[in-house]
Design an enzyme around this catalytic site. Structure first.
Site, PDB file in Angstrom:
ATOM      1  N   GLY A   1     -35.064 135.356  34.953  1.00  0.00           N
ATOM      2  CA  GLY A   1     -34.071 134.720  33.960  1.00  0.00           C
ATOM      3  C   GLY A   1     -34.750 135.498  32.811  1.00  0.00           C
TER       4      GLY A   1
ATOM      5  CE  LYS B   1     -27.844 126.127  25.522  1.00  0.00           C
ATOM      6  NZ  LYS B   1     -27.343 127.221  26.299  1.00  0.00           N
TER       7      LYS B   1
ATOM      8  N   GLY C   1     -24.501 127.378  40.975  1.00  0.00           N
ATOM      9  CA  GLY C   1     -24.103 126.415  40.553  1.00  0.00           C
ATOM     10  C   GLY C   1     -23.017 125.971  39.046  1.00  0.00           C
ATOM     11  CB  ALA C   2     -20.643 123.721  38.789  1.00  0.00           C
ATOM     12  N   GLY C   3     -23.166 124.188  35.681  1.00  0.00           N
ATOM     13  CA  GLY C   3     -22.864 123.289  35.266  1.00  0.00           C
ATOM     14  C   GLY C   3     -22.831 125.005  33.715  1.00  0.00           C
ATOM     15  N   GLY C   4     -23.368 124.830  32.350  1.00  0.00           N
ATOM     16  CA  GLY C   4     -23.333 125.329  31.634  1.00  0.00           C
ATOM     17  C   GLY C   4     -23.563 126.536  32.017  1.00  0.00           C
ATOM     18  CB  ALA C   5     -26.758 128.387  33.016  1.00  0.00           C
TER      19      ALA C   5
ATOM     20  CG  ASP D   1     -27.235 131.097  26.815  1.00  0.00           C
ATOM     21  OD1 ASP D   1     -28.194 131.744  26.122  1.00  0.00           O
ATOM     22  OD2 ASP D   1     -26.876 129.729  26.493  1.00  0.00           O
TER      23      ASP D   1
ATOM     24  CG  ASN E   1     -26.825 130.528  22.704  1.00  0.00           C
ATOM     25  OD1 ASN E   1     -25.654 131.134  22.515  1.00  0.00           O
ATOM     26  ND2 ASN E   1     -27.772 131.119  22.880  1.00  0.00           N
TER      27      ASN E   1
END
Length: 268
Positions: A225, A47, A108-112, A83, A68
Site C-alpha cells: 500500500g 476520521k 475487510g469491512a472497516g473504514g479502509a 484515501d 482524512n
C-alpha cells in the site's frame, strides 16, 4: 512527504505530527481555523468523529463516512477523503486495467474497506466484500445498494466469493500490519484466482506481507500500500496548496525516511 512537497513546490510551509486524545479533538479541529493554517490530516480514531465538527464535506467524505483531510479556507473547514481516489491512482500505477463491470473482492469491512468500495464502485467495478463478520460486510453492501446501477456491491463469506472471476483483490483489513506472518485470507483462495489477477494489500509495513508472498507463490502480481499512501498525500497537498506535486516526490521522501520500497510502477 509533505515537507518534501513544500520544497519541491517552492512554497513555505511545514507539516507536523500531533497526538490528539479523543477528548481533545473538538479543540484541535477548532485550532485549524487559525490564520496561516492550511489544514490537516486525520488518522484513526478521528476520521469519523470529526465529521460533525466541519463546515462542509466532499462527496467522497460523505459517501465513505470518514475524513482524512481537512482544508482551511477563510475560517471555514472542509472535510475530504483522499484515501478513496488515492487507492484508485495507486491501482492504476500498479498496472490494474479498469474494465467496466470487472469483479473485485475487497477484504475487510472497516473504514479502509469503505474507502476502497467507494473508489471501485465509482470506477464501475462490481465489488464483493468479504469479512470475517458477515454482518459488517452486509452493512457496507446495503449502503451502496442501488438496484438500477450498472454495477453492484455484494457481501459474501469467503467460501462463496467469486474468486474464479476476480480481476483484483484488495486487502482493506489490518491483517498483516506490523506482522509478516498474519494474513486475512487462506492461501487456498488465492489459487482459485485467474492468472492475471492483481492482489493489492493496503498494508505497507512490512514491505511484503504474507498475503503478498502467497499471492506471488500462486503466480499472481502483488503490491503493497505504499503507493496509496503517497497518492492520498499528493491529493491532500494539492487541496491545501493548489500545487500539483508528482507522486514520485512523496515516494522518494518515504524511501529516504526508511519506508519499505516494495511498491512498483509509481512513476507519474
Amino acid at each position: 512527504m509533505h515537507r518534501a512537497a513544500f520544497a519541491h513546490a517552492g512554497q513555505p510551509g511545514t507539516y507536523e505530527a500531533r497526538r490528539v486524545p479523543p477528548a481533545d479533538l473538538a479543540a484541535a479541529i477548532a485550532g485549524l481555523r487559525a490564520p496561516g493554517v492550511l489544514g490537516a490530516n486525520l488518522s484513526l480514531p478521528h476520521k469519523e468523529a470529526a465529521l460533525p465538527l466541519l463546515d462542509s464535506l466532499s462527496g467522497a467524505a460523505r459517501a465513505v463516512g470518514a475524513v482524512n483531510t481537512v482544508v482551511h479556507r477563510d475560517g471555514r473547514l472542509h472535510g475530504d477523503n483522499t484515501d478513496s481516489p488515492g487507492l484508485r491512482d495507486a491501482l492504476s500505477d500498479a498496472g490494474y486495467i479498469w474494465e467496466q463491470g470487472a469483479g473485485v473482492i475487497v477484504l475487510g469491512a472497516g473504514g479502509a474497506a469503505r474507502a476502497a468500495v467507494h473508489a471501485l464502485i465509482r470506477a464501475q467495478q462490481n465489488v464483493t466484500v468479504v469479512n470475517r463478520t458477515l454482518e459488517r460486510a452486509q452493512a457496507i453492501a446495503a449502503d451502496w445498494h442501488d438496484p438500477d446501477a450498472d454495477v453492484q456491491v455484494t457481501a459474501l463469506p469467503a467460501h462463496a466469493a467469486p474468486w474464479e472471476s476476480a480481476a483484483l483483490v484488495v486487502n482493506a483489513s489490518s491483517a498483516g500490519l506490523n506482522d509478516p506472518d498474519q494474513t486475512p485470507l487462506d492461501a487456498a483462495f488465492l489459487t482459485r484466482l485467474p492468472a492475471g489477477t492483481l492482489v493489492y494489500d493496503m498494508v505497507y509495513k512490512p514491505a511484503e506481507t504474507r498475503l503478498m508472498r502467497e499471492a506471488r507463490a500462486a503466480g499472481l502480481s502483488a503490491h503493497n500500500g505504499l503507493g496509496m499512501l503517497a497518492h492520498q498525500a499528493r491529493l491532500a497537498f494539492h487541496a491545501w496548496t493548489g500545487a500539483d506535486v508528482p507522486v514520485r516526490v512523496f515516494l522518494d521522501a518515504l524511501t529516504r525516511a526508511g519506508a519499505p520500497a516494495a511498491a512498483q510502477g509509481q512513476d507519474t
